[in-house]
Design a protein around this motif. Structure first.
Motif, PDB file in Angstrom:
ATOM      1  N   ILE A  18       0.975  -1.287   0.069  1.00  0.00           N
ATOM      2  CA  ILE A  18       0.077  -0.105  -0.078  1.00  0.00           C
ATOM      3  C   ILE A  18       0.766   1.173   0.027  1.00  0.00           C
ATOM      4  O   ILE A  18       1.800   1.478   0.900  1.00  0.00           O
ATOM      5  N   GLU A  19       0.572   2.168  -0.773  1.00  0.00           N
ATOM      6  CA  GLU A  19       1.556   3.314  -0.971  1.00  0.00           C
ATOM      7  C   GLU A  19       0.536   4.644  -0.844  1.00  0.00           C
ATOM      8  O   GLU A  19       0.955   5.572  -0.440  1.00  0.00           O
ATOM      9  N   ARG A  20      -0.784   4.300  -1.159  1.00  0.00           N
ATOM     10  CA  ARG A  20      -1.633   5.487  -0.943  1.00  0.00           C
ATOM     11  C   ARG A  20      -3.081   4.942  -0.322  1.00  0.00           C
ATOM     12  O   ARG A  20      -3.497   3.829  -0.763  1.00  0.00           O
ATOM     13  N   VAL A  21      -3.705   5.651   0.745  1.00  0.00           N
ATOM     14  CA  VAL A  21      -4.924   5.574   1.279  1.00  0.00           C
ATOM     15  C   VAL A  21      -5.904   6.601   0.748  1.00  0.00           C
ATOM     16  O   VAL A  21      -5.676   7.766   0.712  1.00  0.00           O
ATOM     17  N   ASP A  22      -6.928   6.179  -0.098  1.00  0.00           N
ATOM     18  CA  ASP A  22      -7.713   7.293  -0.804  1.00  0.00           C
ATOM     19  C   ASP A  22      -9.164   6.915  -0.170  1.00  0.00           C
ATOM     20  O   ASP A  22      -9.839   6.031  -0.269  1.00  0.00           O
ATOM     21  N   VAL A  23      -9.453   8.030   0.674  1.00  0.00           N
ATOM     22  CA  VAL A  23     -10.724   8.241   1.386  1.00  0.00           C
ATOM     23  C   VAL A  23     -11.754   9.288   0.626  1.00  0.00           C
ATOM     24  O   VAL A  23     -11.529  10.306   0.381  1.00  0.00           O
ATOM     25  N   ARG A  24     -12.984   8.833   0.641  1.00  0.00           N
ATOM     26  CA  ARG A  24     -14.083   9.523   0.087  1.00  0.00           C
ATOM     27  C   ARG A  24     -15.380   9.387   0.763  1.00  0.00           C
ATOM     28  O   ARG A  24     -15.430   8.348   1.618  1.00  0.00           O
ATOM     29  N   GLY A  25     -16.338  10.299   0.657  1.00  0.00           N
ATOM     30  CA  GLY A  25     -17.594  10.089   1.262  1.00  0.00           C
ATOM     31  C   GLY A  25     -17.707  11.250   2.424  1.00  0.00           C
ATOM     32  O   GLY A  25     -19.091  11.662   2.636  1.00  0.00           O
ATOM     33  N   GLY A  26     -16.766  11.888   2.861  1.00  0.00           N
ATOM     34  CA  GLY A  26     -17.041  12.884   3.949  1.00  0.00           C
ATOM     35  C   GLY A  26     -16.383  14.428   3.689  1.00  0.00           C
ATOM     36  O   GLY A  26     -16.062  14.245   2.244  1.00  0.00           O
ATOM     37  N   SER A  27     -16.496  15.058   4.421  1.00  0.00           N
ATOM     38  CA  SER A  27     -15.876  16.233   4.091  1.00  0.00           C
ATOM     39  C   SER A  27     -14.174  16.238   4.203  1.00  0.00           C
ATOM     40  O   SER A  27     -13.718  15.119   4.518  1.00  0.00           O
ATOM     41  N   ARG A  44       2.031  -2.015   3.869  1.00  0.00           N
ATOM     42  CA  ARG A  44       1.291  -3.631   4.071  1.00  0.00           C
ATOM     43  C   ARG A  44       0.996  -4.027   2.835  1.00  0.00           C
ATOM     44  O   ARG A  44       0.609  -3.230   1.973  1.00  0.00           O
ATOM     45  N   SER A  45       0.792  -5.384   2.553  1.00  0.00           N
ATOM     46  CA  SER A  45       0.580  -5.909   1.468  1.00  0.00           C
ATOM     47  C   SER A  45      -1.088  -5.743   1.171  1.00  0.00           C
ATOM     48  O   SER A  45      -1.845  -6.172   1.941  1.00  0.00           O
ATOM     49  N   LEU A  46      -1.509  -4.999   0.042  1.00  0.00           N
ATOM     50  CA  LEU A  46      -2.979  -5.282  -0.220  1.00  0.00           C
ATOM     51  C   LEU A  46      -3.558  -6.531  -0.216  1.00  0.00           C
ATOM     52  O   LEU A  46      -4.753  -6.856   0.118  1.00  0.00           O
ATOM     53  N   VAL A  47      -2.736  -7.543  -0.633  1.00  0.00           N
ATOM     54  CA  VAL A  47      -3.281  -8.942  -0.916  1.00  0.00           C
ATOM     55  C   VAL A  47      -3.443  -9.475   0.587  1.00  0.00           C
ATOM     56  O   VAL A  47      -4.771 -10.039   0.921  1.00  0.00           O
ATOM     57  N   GLY A  48      -2.709  -9.227   1.565  1.00  0.00           N
ATOM     58  CA  GLY A  48      -2.807  -9.678   2.889  1.00  0.00           C
ATOM     59  C   GLY A  48      -3.725  -8.930   3.686  1.00  0.00           C
ATOM     60  O   GLY A  48      -3.733  -9.355   4.777  1.00  0.00           O
ATOM     61  N   LEU A  49      -4.125  -7.609   3.388  1.00  0.00           N
ATOM     62  CA  LEU A  49      -4.595  -6.841   4.174  1.00  0.00           C
ATOM     63  C   LEU A  49      -6.078  -7.368   4.869  1.00  0.00           C
ATOM     64  O   LEU A  49      -6.759  -8.017   4.441  1.00  0.00           O
ATOM     65  N   SER A  50      -6.096  -7.049   6.205  1.00  0.00           N
ATOM     66  CA  SER A  50      -7.426  -7.363   6.924  1.00  0.00           C
ATOM     67  C   SER A  50      -8.379  -6.398   6.762  1.00  0.00           C
ATOM     68  O   SER A  50      -8.350  -5.480   6.989  1.00  0.00           O
ATOM     69  N   GLY A  51      -9.463  -6.741   5.899  1.00  0.00           N
ATOM     70  CA  GLY A  51     -10.518  -5.892   5.870  1.00  0.00           C
ATOM     71  C   GLY A  51     -11.202  -5.651   7.211  1.00  0.00           C
ATOM     72  O   GLY A  51     -11.653  -4.397   7.384  1.00  0.00           O
ATOM     73  N   ALA A  52     -11.466  -6.383   8.205  1.00  0.00           N
ATOM     74  CA  ALA A  52     -11.948  -6.311   9.212  1.00  0.00           C
ATOM     75  C   ALA A  52     -11.100  -5.260  10.103  1.00  0.00           C
ATOM     76  O   ALA A  52     -11.746  -4.488  10.818  1.00  0.00           O
ATOM     77  N   ASP A  53      -9.635  -5.237  10.067  1.00  0.00           N
ATOM     78  CA  ASP A  53      -8.971  -4.280  10.652  1.00  0.00           C
ATOM     79  C   ASP A  53      -8.996  -2.784  10.113  1.00  0.00           C
ATOM     80  O   ASP A  53      -9.434  -1.933  10.804  1.00  0.00           O
ATOM     81  N   VAL A  54      -9.285  -2.745   8.763  1.00  0.00           N
ATOM     82  CA  VAL A  54      -9.719  -1.568   8.147  1.00  0.00           C
ATOM     83  C   VAL A  54     -10.987  -1.074   8.626  1.00  0.00           C
ATOM     84  O   VAL A  54     -10.979   0.347   9.100  1.00  0.00           O
ATOM     85  N   LEU A  55     -11.941  -1.633   8.709  1.00  0.00           N
ATOM     86  CA  LEU A  55     -13.280  -1.245   9.207  1.00  0.00           C
ATOM     87  C   LEU A  55     -13.140  -1.010  10.602  1.00  0.00           C
ATOM     88  O   LEU A  55     -14.055   0.129  11.148  1.00  0.00           O
ATOM     89  N   ARG A  56     -12.532  -1.794  11.272  1.00  0.00           N
ATOM     90  CA  ARG A  56     -12.474  -1.455  12.846  1.00  0.00           C
ATOM     91  C   ARG A  56     -11.704  -0.060  13.055  1.00  0.00           C
ATOM     92  O   ARG A  56     -12.586   0.616  13.918  1.00  0.00           O
ATOM     93  N   ARG A  57     -10.781   0.271  12.474  1.00  0.00           N
ATOM     94  CA  ARG A  57      -9.962   1.380  12.617  1.00  0.00           C
ATOM     95  C   ARG A  57     -10.858   2.489  12.330  1.00  0.00           C
ATOM     96  O   ARG A  57     -11.059   3.721  12.856  1.00  0.00           O
ATOM     97  N   THR A  76      -3.065   1.035  -3.963  1.00  0.00           N
ATOM     98  CA  THR A  76      -4.080   2.056  -3.293  1.00  0.00           C
ATOM     99  C   THR A  76      -5.095   1.501  -2.806  1.00  0.00           C
ATOM    100  O   THR A  76      -5.756   0.259  -3.019  1.00  0.00           O
ATOM    101  N   LEU A  77      -5.355   1.726  -1.195  1.00  0.00           N
ATOM    102  CA  LEU A  77      -6.423   1.340  -0.738  1.00  0.00           C
ATOM    103  C   LEU A  77      -7.365   2.262  -0.455  1.00  0.00           C
ATOM    104  O   LEU A  77      -7.333   3.549  -0.269  1.00  0.00           O
ATOM    105  N   ARG A  78      -8.781   2.051  -1.109  1.00  0.00           N
ATOM    106  CA  ARG A  78      -9.772   2.712  -1.431  1.00  0.00           C
ATOM    107  C   ARG A  78     -10.752   2.513  -0.197  1.00  0.00           C
ATOM    108  O   ARG A  78     -11.232   1.593  -0.087  1.00  0.00           O
ATOM    109  N   VAL A  79     -11.086   3.730   0.477  1.00  0.00           N
ATOM    110  CA  VAL A  79     -12.276   3.726   1.394  1.00  0.00           C
ATOM    111  C   VAL A  79     -13.219   4.607   1.400  1.00  0.00           C
ATOM    112  O   VAL A  79     -12.920   5.812   1.045  1.00  0.00           O
ATOM    113  N   THR A  80     -14.555   4.118   1.456  1.00  0.00           N
ATOM    114  CA  THR A  80     -15.697   5.147   1.258  1.00  0.00           C
ATOM    115  C   THR A  80     -16.342   5.106   2.640  1.00  0.00           C
ATOM    116  O   THR A  80     -16.619   4.179   3.027  1.00  0.00           O
TER     117      THR A  80
END
Length: 221
Positions: A18-27, A44-57, A76-80
């Protein structure tokens, strides 16, 4: 076996780091807050990324209702997000907090800031960042303000005393809504009446929407 081996290699290689975290949806401020929260995942690796960890944080933040994520390969990790929406300033003792339409305590605020938001007061002094206010301690008021539609911008403060909900408008007029139920209907009736109230009116009672009553006396007096 080949596929499994390829997956194991992809988990470890820097090719999908992961080189970039792209967040959308808020201000912009909330998106930036989420990006900072997820910054430890960079590298961290996108392949081994824990989606549950992303959502928890992400969903642990007091400014976020919910979130989804997507792996935008290669790096890129994209979060909405669905953000909390401010509805009022909660006053308790000498402190003030921004609270959301769901009644969540979003962040502290200086007493003289966020003047465009209505004020509500509660007696407890144990407000915690991120908590959802119980109905008896501000939750009913934030819910009522959320349903207030276009009238909400005219509300300076909201109170609930002995089961009676009152919007104290910036004009000085008191809008009495009775029980904190069917607020959207009562507000819709009030929105039609308010432009026509006689001069000298101090309160408009829409507790019974079909029988709105204006009065030259303040409800609080």
């Amino acid at each position: 076996m080949i596929a499994a081996g390829g997956y194991a290699i992809a988990r470890e290689t820097s090719l999908f780091a992961i080189e970039r975290v792209d967040v959308r949806g808020g201000s912009s401020a909330v998106d930036a807050q989420v990006a900072r929260t997820l910054a430890p995942l960079v590298g961290r690796s996108l392949v081994g990324l824990s989606g549950a960890d992303v959502l928890r944080r992400t969903e642990a933040l007091s400014t976020v209702v919910s979130a989804t994520y997507d792996r935008a390969f290669p790096s890129t990790l994209r979060v909405t997000i669905v953000p909390e929406l401010p509805v009022a300033v909660l006053r308790t003792g000498a402190t003030a907090w921004i609270v959301s339409r769901r009644g969540r305590v979003m962040r502290p605020v200086a007493l003289n800031k966020a003047r465009t938001l209505p004020r509500i007061w509660i007696a407890t002094k144990s407000v915690r960042l991120g908590e959802l206010l119980p109905r008896r301690l501000g939750g009913s008021l934030t819910g009522a303000l959320s349903a207030a539609g276009p009238v909400r911008a005219r509300v300076a403060a909201a109170s609930l005393t002995n089961g009676v909900l009152v919007f104290h408008l910036r004009s000085g007029l008191e809008l009495v809504l009775g029980a904190p139920t069917d607020v959207a209907l009562k507000v819709a009736v009030a929105a039609r009446i308010l432009p026509q109230v006689p001069s000298g009116t101090q309160s408009v009672d829409v507790s019974v929407p079909s029988r709105a009553v204006t009065s030259p006396y303040s409800f609080s007096s």
